[in-house]
Design a protein around this motif. Structure first.
Motif, PDB file in Angstrom:
ATOM      1  N   GLU A 230     -42.594  11.440 -37.905  1.00 43.39           N
ATOM      2  CA  GLU A 230     -42.214  13.377 -38.223  1.00 43.39           C
ATOM      3  C   GLU A 230     -42.908  14.145 -36.480  1.00 43.39           C
ATOM      4  O   GLU A 230     -42.506  14.943 -36.722  1.00 43.39           O
ATOM      5  CB  GLU A 230     -43.338  13.864 -39.148  1.00 43.39           C
ATOM      6  N   SER A 231     -43.427  13.564 -35.503  1.00 42.49           N
ATOM      7  CA  SER A 231     -43.399  13.747 -34.345  1.00 42.49           C
ATOM      8  C   SER A 231     -42.204  13.856 -33.141  1.00 42.49           C
ATOM      9  O   SER A 231     -42.430  14.148 -32.196  1.00 42.49           O
ATOM     10  CB  SER A 231     -45.100  13.722 -34.303  1.00 42.49           C
ATOM     11  N   GLY A 232     -41.356  12.673 -33.624  1.00 47.87           N
ATOM     12  CA  GLY A 232     -40.852  12.262 -32.808  1.00 47.87           C
ATOM     13  C   GLY A 232     -40.730  10.804 -32.505  1.00 47.87           C
ATOM     14  O   GLY A 232     -41.174  10.392 -32.969  1.00 47.87           O
ATOM     15  N   LEU A 233     -40.997  10.237 -30.944  1.00 46.42           N
ATOM     16  CA  LEU A 233     -40.330   9.187 -30.427  1.00 46.42           C
ATOM     17  C   LEU A 233     -41.788   8.809 -30.578  1.00 46.42           C
ATOM     18  O   LEU A 233     -43.085   9.851 -29.634  1.00 46.42           O
ATOM     19  CB  LEU A 233     -39.299   9.132 -29.576  1.00 46.42           C
ATOM     20  N   GLN A 234     -42.289   7.657 -30.854  1.00 49.71           N
ATOM     21  CA  GLN A 234     -44.129   7.322 -30.712  1.00 49.71           C
ATOM     22  C   GLN A 234     -44.016   6.373 -29.601  1.00 49.71           C
ATOM     23  O   GLN A 234     -43.478   5.336 -28.695  1.00 49.71           O
ATOM     24  CB  GLN A 234     -44.419   6.099 -32.144  1.00 49.71           C
ATOM     25  N   THR A 235     -45.230   7.332 -28.799  1.00 50.27           N
ATOM     26  CA  THR A 235     -45.440   7.082 -26.894  1.00 50.27           C
ATOM     27  C   THR A 235     -46.058   5.908 -27.176  1.00 50.27           C
ATOM     28  O   THR A 235     -45.918   5.199 -25.988  1.00 50.27           O
ATOM     29  CB  THR A 235     -45.683   8.152 -27.035  1.00 50.27           C
ATOM     30  N   LYS A 236     -46.852   5.772 -28.051  1.00 45.94           N
ATOM     31  CA  LYS A 236     -47.841   4.429 -28.058  1.00 45.94           C
ATOM     32  C   LYS A 236     -46.898   3.596 -28.122  1.00 45.94           C
ATOM     33  O   LYS A 236     -46.774   2.279 -26.905  1.00 45.94           O
ATOM     34  CB  LYS A 236     -48.758   4.511 -28.949  1.00 45.94           C
ATOM     35  N   LEU A 237     -45.697   3.097 -29.104  1.00 44.70           N
ATOM     36  CA  LEU A 237     -44.910   2.087 -29.332  1.00 44.70           C
ATOM     37  C   LEU A 237     -43.912   1.356 -27.650  1.00 44.70           C
ATOM     38  O   LEU A 237     -44.025   0.672 -26.812  1.00 44.70           O
ATOM     39  CB  LEU A 237     -43.803   2.222 -30.284  1.00 44.70           C
ATOM     40  N   LEU A 238     -43.955   2.788 -27.080  1.00 40.12           N
ATOM     41  CA  LEU A 238     -43.051   3.065 -25.460  1.00 40.12           C
ATOM     42  C   LEU A 238     -44.212   2.404 -24.511  1.00 40.12           C
ATOM     43  O   LEU A 238     -43.547   1.497 -23.602  1.00 40.12           O
ATOM     44  CB  LEU A 238     -42.643   4.449 -25.398  1.00 40.12           C
ATOM     45  N   GLU A 239     -45.360   3.028 -24.366  1.00 33.98           N
ATOM     46  CA  GLU A 239     -46.575   2.408 -23.613  1.00 33.98           C
ATOM     47  C   GLU A 239     -46.661   0.713 -23.531  1.00 33.98           C
ATOM     48  O   GLU A 239     -46.783   0.015 -22.676  1.00 33.98           O
ATOM     49  CB  GLU A 239     -47.362   2.363 -23.747  1.00 33.98           C
ATOM     50  N   GLU A 240     -46.021   0.309 -24.761  1.00 35.85           N
ATOM     51  CA  GLU A 240     -46.722  -1.091 -25.127  1.00 35.85           C
ATOM     52  C   GLU A 240     -45.114  -2.029 -24.711  1.00 35.85           C
ATOM     53  O   GLU A 240     -44.814  -3.514 -24.738  1.00 35.85           O
ATOM     54  CB  GLU A 240     -46.561  -1.499 -26.405  1.00 35.85           C
ATOM     55  N   GLN A 241     -44.057  -1.500 -23.902  1.00 43.29           N
ATOM     56  CA  GLN A 241     -42.750  -1.671 -23.890  1.00 43.29           C
ATOM     57  C   GLN A 241     -42.796  -2.050 -22.108  1.00 43.29           C
ATOM     58  O   GLN A 241     -43.659  -2.183 -21.410  1.00 43.29           O
ATOM     59  CB  GLN A 241     -41.693  -1.178 -24.340  1.00 43.29           C
ATOM     60  N   PRO A 242     -42.507  -3.482 -22.007  1.00 40.90           N
ATOM     61  CA  PRO A 242     -42.391  -4.420 -21.197  1.00 40.90           C
ATOM     62  C   PRO A 242     -40.785  -3.345 -20.106  1.00 40.90           C
ATOM     63  O   PRO A 242     -39.641  -3.026 -20.858  1.00 40.90           O
ATOM     64  CB  PRO A 242     -41.569  -5.867 -20.965  1.00 40.90           C
ATOM     65  N   TRP A 243     -41.185  -2.766 -18.885  1.00 40.83           N
ATOM     66  CA  TRP A 243     -39.879  -1.948 -17.700  1.00 40.83           C
ATOM     67  C   TRP A 243     -40.249  -2.573 -16.281  1.00 40.83           C
ATOM     68  O   TRP A 243     -41.520  -3.412 -16.466  1.00 40.83           O
ATOM     69  CB  TRP A 243     -39.996  -0.938 -18.260  1.00 40.83           C
ATOM     70  N   ARG A 244     -38.747  -2.409 -16.095  1.00 39.11           N
ATOM     71  CA  ARG A 244     -39.132  -2.664 -14.948  1.00 39.11           C
ATOM     72  C   ARG A 244     -38.760  -1.679 -13.520  1.00 39.11           C
ATOM     73  O   ARG A 244     -37.629  -0.730 -14.405  1.00 39.11           O
ATOM     74  CB  ARG A 244     -37.579  -3.851 -14.376  1.00 39.11           C
ATOM     75  N   LYS A 245     -39.326  -1.550 -13.194  1.00 42.20           N
ATOM     76  CA  LYS A 245     -39.135   0.087 -11.806  1.00 42.20           C
ATOM     77  C   LYS A 245     -37.515  -0.324 -10.990  1.00 42.20           C
ATOM     78  O   LYS A 245     -37.357  -1.489 -10.604  1.00 42.20           O
ATOM     79  CB  LYS A 245     -39.988   0.336 -10.780  1.00 42.20           C
ATOM     80  N   ASN A 246     -37.188   1.041 -11.686  1.00 43.91           N
ATOM     81  CA  ASN A 246     -35.556   0.990 -11.250  1.00 43.91           C
ATOM     82  C   ASN A 246     -34.147   0.050 -11.911  1.00 43.91           C
ATOM     83  O   ASN A 246     -33.285   0.123 -12.021  1.00 43.91           O
ATOM     84  CB  ASN A 246     -35.111   0.939  -9.417  1.00 43.91           C
ATOM     85  N   LYS A 247     -35.126  -0.291 -12.891  1.00 40.27           N
ATOM     86  CA  LYS A 247     -34.164  -1.163 -13.724  1.00 40.27           C
ATOM     87  C   LYS A 247     -34.459  -0.395 -15.647  1.00 40.27           C
ATOM     88  O   LYS A 247     -34.021  -1.117 -16.851  1.00 40.27           O
ATOM     89  CB  LYS A 247     -34.137  -2.587 -14.240  1.00 40.27           C
ATOM     90  N   SER A 248     -35.139   0.345 -15.498  1.00 40.74           N
ATOM     91  CA  SER A 248     -35.542   0.753 -16.988  1.00 40.74           C
ATOM     92  C   SER A 248     -34.867   2.957 -16.679  1.00 40.74           C
ATOM     93  O   SER A 248     -35.507   3.047 -16.156  1.00 40.74           O
ATOM     94  CB  SER A 248     -36.961   1.189 -17.392  1.00 40.74           C
ATOM     95  N   ILE A 249     -34.504   3.391 -18.387  1.00 35.76           N
ATOM     96  CA  ILE A 249     -34.630   4.659 -18.266  1.00 35.76           C
ATOM     97  C   ILE A 249     -35.430   5.233 -19.512  1.00 35.76           C
ATOM     98  O   ILE A 249     -33.997   4.079 -20.652  1.00 35.76           O
ATOM     99  CB  ILE A 249     -33.329   5.187 -17.648  1.00 35.76           C
ATOM    100  N   LEU A 250     -35.271   6.094 -20.348  1.00 34.11           N
ATOM    101  CA  LEU A 250     -36.281   6.245 -21.052  1.00 34.11           C
ATOM    102  C   LEU A 250     -35.054   8.067 -21.329  1.00 34.11           C
ATOM    103  O   LEU A 250     -34.997   8.793 -20.699  1.00 34.11           O
ATOM    104  CB  LEU A 250     -37.599   7.030 -21.373  1.00 34.11           C
ATOM    105  N   TYR A 251     -34.238   7.665 -23.085  1.00 33.23           N
ATOM    106  CA  TYR A 251     -32.739   8.920 -23.171  1.00 33.23           C
ATOM    107  C   TYR A 251     -33.712   9.257 -24.367  1.00 33.23           C
ATOM    108  O   TYR A 251     -34.321   8.851 -25.325  1.00 33.23           O
ATOM    109  CB  TYR A 251     -31.843   8.059 -23.157  1.00 33.23           C
ATOM    110  N   THR A 252     -33.968  10.128 -24.698  1.00 36.08           N
ATOM    111  CA  THR A 252     -34.238  10.942 -26.040  1.00 36.08           C
ATOM    112  C   THR A 252     -33.930  12.210 -26.149  1.00 36.08           C
ATOM    113  O   THR A 252     -32.974  13.183 -25.563  1.00 36.08           O
ATOM    114  CB  THR A 252     -35.654  11.150 -25.682  1.00 36.08           C
ATOM    115  N   ASN A 253     -33.099  12.883 -27.628  1.00 39.32           N
ATOM    116  CA  ASN A 253     -32.601  14.005 -27.550  1.00 39.32           C
ATOM    117  C   ASN A 253     -34.144  14.535 -28.713  1.00 39.32           C
ATOM    118  O   ASN A 253     -34.201  14.378 -30.334  1.00 39.32           O
ATOM    119  CB  ASN A 253     -31.782  13.434 -29.040  1.00 39.32           C
ATOM    120  N   PRO A 254     -34.850  14.840 -28.601  1.00 43.22           N
ATOM    121  CA  PRO A 254     -36.401  15.432 -28.758  1.00 43.22           C
ATOM    122  C   PRO A 254     -36.044  16.753 -29.744  1.00 43.22           C
ATOM    123  O   PRO A 254     -37.134  17.470 -30.741  1.00 43.22           O
ATOM    124  CB  PRO A 254     -36.943  15.888 -27.245  1.00 43.22           C
ATOM    125  N   THR A 255     -35.185  17.594 -30.108  1.00 46.22           N
ATOM    126  CA  THR A 255     -34.621  19.020 -30.475  1.00 46.22           C
ATOM    127  C   THR A 255     -33.461  18.903 -31.489  1.00 46.22           C
ATOM    128  O   THR A 255     -32.879  18.499 -30.837  1.00 46.22           O
ATOM    129  CB  THR A 255     -34.609  19.719 -29.421  1.00 46.22           C
TER     130      THR A 255
END
Length: 479
Positions: A230-255
């Protein structure tokens, strides 16, 4: 003088279809428009279309079974002509993928006036600022001269107007940090070409409107969904994701998120930016619904909270004024704007100069702000009207959250598969957007719009949906 005999309608239709095949508009392998679309185009009932298609099938011109699409086939009279390139195969194997077939079906049906649109993502005609636009066009007419191609970034005066508008929302962005685009989708396309690398990962909310578009996948990128609450994208779940520098980006439609209507809380926005700053994860903020708040403004945009230059912020007039204006903007670091402007020059030399003049007048004259003030009360009334209809008809079958703005109410049915509901509603001329096209794994959700359909259309459409659900429940019980 004898009377001229009028050809039967089904013969006229046959000849018209053959003509399109012969002149290459519908080459072998092409799918014909739906029977409904053909009936609307020729202004006849579907039985006449069926009769014409049956005769063409008998002649070996087209093929197709009942309930499936009709295709053009290569037959004797075609083979006598010069060989036709296999355009069907060329298109099929092009780099850019097609939309999901269900999305294509929805896009096509939205152009047909015979459908009752319960999910369309536009404002209805009663919200259109015709008077304001008329006034602006008159003023802009006095400035019409030779525009030239421009430099790809957009008119400086419009970028300055957008800069001032963003400043009123707490977003610091000078004209050189703003790129004018032909709608928010073009901004995403430019980002996919100029910022991201092939094989990159795009993290995003799940469900998300972005899943219904091939914009990132066509550039060889992967979409990785992050669940919402209910508060939007779950930040803690994002933190658990494997990503690579210069190979990842976040798209969000927060409002006023599309399709759920959820608005990310201020606390969650701060936590999300903190995470992205810590892991050097850049952010694309799709903020096209921000001004469509109903009673109280939403929290500040992520870009307004961004002190590290991590956020690329996208805005547009498509949802608030008119999608036909084709005016949007992207805000980011100057080097990124220069890079994307260079790509833009390779594509189309920039957005329509006339549309830019109109947009500038809307922002600088105060007419845009006045327009938004005028439509909010009506939009609130329509949201409440749809909420009442949902409560009256689906309180036992579904649940939903109350959006504080935007266009949509996302309805979660307890036991009705959204694809089945879509198919049954489609047959009865009612168009809904099932959650499956937004990668909603539950597949029981439907996006309803309170912005586009009239109150009468909402009432009629919801009644039809209710009858369909009752029928599906009865069939399941009998089975």
């Amino acid at each position: 003088m004898g009377h001229r005999t009028q050809k039967p309608k089904h013969i006229i239709i046959q000849e018209s279809i053959k003509e399109k095949i012969q002149n290459g508009e519908w080459p072998p392998g092409s799918r014909l428009p739906s029977q409904r679309a053909l009936a609307a185009a020729f202004k006849v009932n579907r039985s006449t279309i069926i009769a014409a298609l049956d005769e063409l099938k008998a002649q070996g011109v087209v093929e197709g079974k009942v309930g499936s699409s009709t295709k053009v086939v290569l037959n004797a009279w075609q083979s006598m002509a010069a060989s036709t390139p296999a355009w069907n195969e060329q298109v099929r194997w092009s780099i850019h993928p097609s939309n999901d077939l269900l999305v294509q079906k929805i896009n096509q049906a939205e152009t047909e006036h015979s459908f009752l649109p319960l999910s369309k993502g536009e404002m209805g005609s009663e919200f259109h600022p015709a008077n304001a636009l008329g006034e602006v066009f008159k003023k802009a007419g006095n400035q019409i001269g030779y525009f030239g191609y421009g430099d790809g970034r957009g008119n400086y005066s419009l970028r300055k107007a957008v800069s001032d508008y963003l400043a009123s929302r707490g977003i610091t962005a000078g004209p050189d940090s703003i790129l004018i685009v032909s709608g928010s989708l073009q901004a995403l396309q430019l980002i996919s070409l100029g910022v991201l690398q092939p094989d990159s990962t795009v993290f995003l909310e799940q469900p998300s409107y972005l899943y219904s578009l091939p914009v990132f996948r066509s550039a060889g990128m992967h979409l990785q969904g992050i669940e919402m609450d209910e508060s939007g994208l779950q930040t803690k779940l994002l933190e658990e994701q494997p990503w690579r520098k210069n190979k990842s980006i976040l798209y969000t439609n927060p409002t006023f998120h599309n399709p759920t209507g959820t608005t990310m809380t201020l606390g969650r926005r701060k936590a999300l930016l903190c995470t992205c700053n810590e892991f050097h994860l850049p952010v694309i903020e799709d903020d096209i619904y921000h001004d469509l708040w109903l009673e109280t403004p939403p929290p500040p945009a992520l870009k307004a909270l961004d002190t590290q230059g991590h956020v690329l912020h996208i805005g547009s007039f498509s949802k608030t004024v008119d999608p036909g204006l084709r005016i949007g903007w992207m805000t980011g670091p100057e080097d990124v704007v220069k890079r994307l402007a260079d790509i833009r020059m390779q594509m189309d030399y920039g957005t329509s100069a006339v549309s830019q003049v109109i947009a500038e007048h809307l922002l600088t004259s105060g007419l845009y702000e006045e327009h938004m003030h005028q439509i909010r009360h009506k939009l609130l009334q329509k949201r409440n009207y749809l909420l009442d209809l949902l409560h009256q008809n689906f309180k036992e079958e579904a649940y939903w959250e109350i959006p504080e703005g935007g266009f949509f109410i996302y309805v979660h049915f307890y036991s009705i598969e959204s694809k089945k509901l879509f198919a049954a509603a489609f047959k009865q001329g009612v168009l809904i957007n099932p959650g499956s096209i937004y990668h909603d794994e539950k597949s029981t959700s439907v996006r309803f719009s309170f912005a586009y359909p009239s109150c009468a259309q909402m009432e009629n459409g919801i009644k039809i949906i209710k009858d369909i659900i009752n029928h599906l429940k009865e069939t399941r019980m009998k089975g």
